[in-house]
Design an enzyme around this catalytic site. Sequence first.
Site, PDB file in Angstrom:
ATOM      1  N   ASP A 113       0.796  -1.557  -0.158  1.00  0.00           N
ATOM      2  CA  ASP A 113       0.192  -0.317   0.001  1.00  0.00           C
ATOM      3  C   ASP A 113       1.177   1.162  -0.254  1.00  0.00           C
ATOM      4  O   ASP A 113       1.604   1.567   1.129  1.00  0.00           O
ATOM      5  CB  ASP A 113      -0.832  -0.210   1.123  1.00  0.00           C
ATOM      6  CG  ASP A 113      -1.927   1.219   1.069  1.00  0.00           C
ATOM      7  OD1 ASP A 113      -2.433   1.650  -0.279  1.00  0.00           O
ATOM      8  OD2 ASP A 113      -1.762   1.237   2.213  1.00  0.00           O
ATOM      9  N   GLU A 128      -1.065  -1.466  -5.076  1.00  0.00           N
ATOM     10  CA  GLU A 128      -2.309  -0.805  -5.994  1.00  0.00           C
ATOM     11  C   GLU A 128      -2.383   0.703  -7.087  1.00  0.00           C
ATOM     12  O   GLU A 128      -1.233   0.794  -6.860  1.00  0.00           O
ATOM     13  CB  GLU A 128      -2.437   0.405  -4.519  1.00  0.00           C
ATOM     14  CG  GLU A 128      -3.879   0.968  -4.990  1.00  0.00           C
ATOM     15  CD  GLU A 128      -4.110   2.163  -2.876  1.00  0.00           C
ATOM     16  OE1 GLU A 128      -5.521   1.758  -2.379  1.00  0.00           O
ATOM     17  OE2 GLU A 128      -3.174   2.505  -2.489  1.00  0.00           O
ATOM     18  N   ASP A 163      -2.751   0.701   6.984  1.00  0.00           N
ATOM     19  CA  ASP A 163      -1.450   0.436   5.434  1.00  0.00           C
ATOM     20  C   ASP A 163      -1.263  -0.960   5.547  1.00  0.00           C
ATOM     21  O   ASP A 163      -1.379  -1.500   4.971  1.00  0.00           O
ATOM     22  CB  ASP A 163      -0.072   1.799   5.632  1.00  0.00           C
ATOM     23  CG  ASP A 163      -0.796   2.777   6.662  1.00  0.00           C
ATOM     24  OD1 ASP A 163      -1.567   3.443   5.326  1.00  0.00           O
ATOM     25  OD2 ASP A 163      -0.374   2.844   7.566  1.00  0.00           O
TER      26      ASP A 163
END
EC number: 3.1.21.10
Length: 168
Positions: A9, A69, A141
């Site tokens: 992330d 991501e 996260d």
Amino acid sequence: MSLVILGVDPGSRITGFGVVRVANGKIEHINHGVIVMDGDDAFPRRMTELGSAFREVMEKYKPEQVVIEKIFLGKNADSAFKLGHARGVIMYEAGLGGAEVQEYATRSVKKGVTGNGGASKEDVQAILKVMLSLKTISRIDASDALAMACYHAFEMKKKALMQRAVSL
């Protein structure tokens, strides 16, 4: 045969990571955590810190696959550009480490993990705790990164099943 997947992330101040191993159709949690850059440092310095710290994660876990991501454009273009730089650093280091890089949209990951593409981060974290038999996941996260890794494992299994079905 087992496969190590590192979910990421990305962020310009905090980057989450989650490492899983897929073996015999099961997903096993290896580790998760965050890379925290000094928010007082200039942006180029933070990217250098990110590269160095991510390289250490790559060397420690030696993933074959890195999942990151996809970028999204929110209201703040500057944030999107900074996120793009962080993604670039991560992709570069992943490539140097010999890993294949995959990208997924956050909404797809949430839908794949929880069944709801609009699920909250807390809902994703709760499902992951059950799925991976974890008491806690220290940071959102890190749970977002674990979700990336788990979703990739699901997608790989789905593709393998489809290939087997087509060859029947």
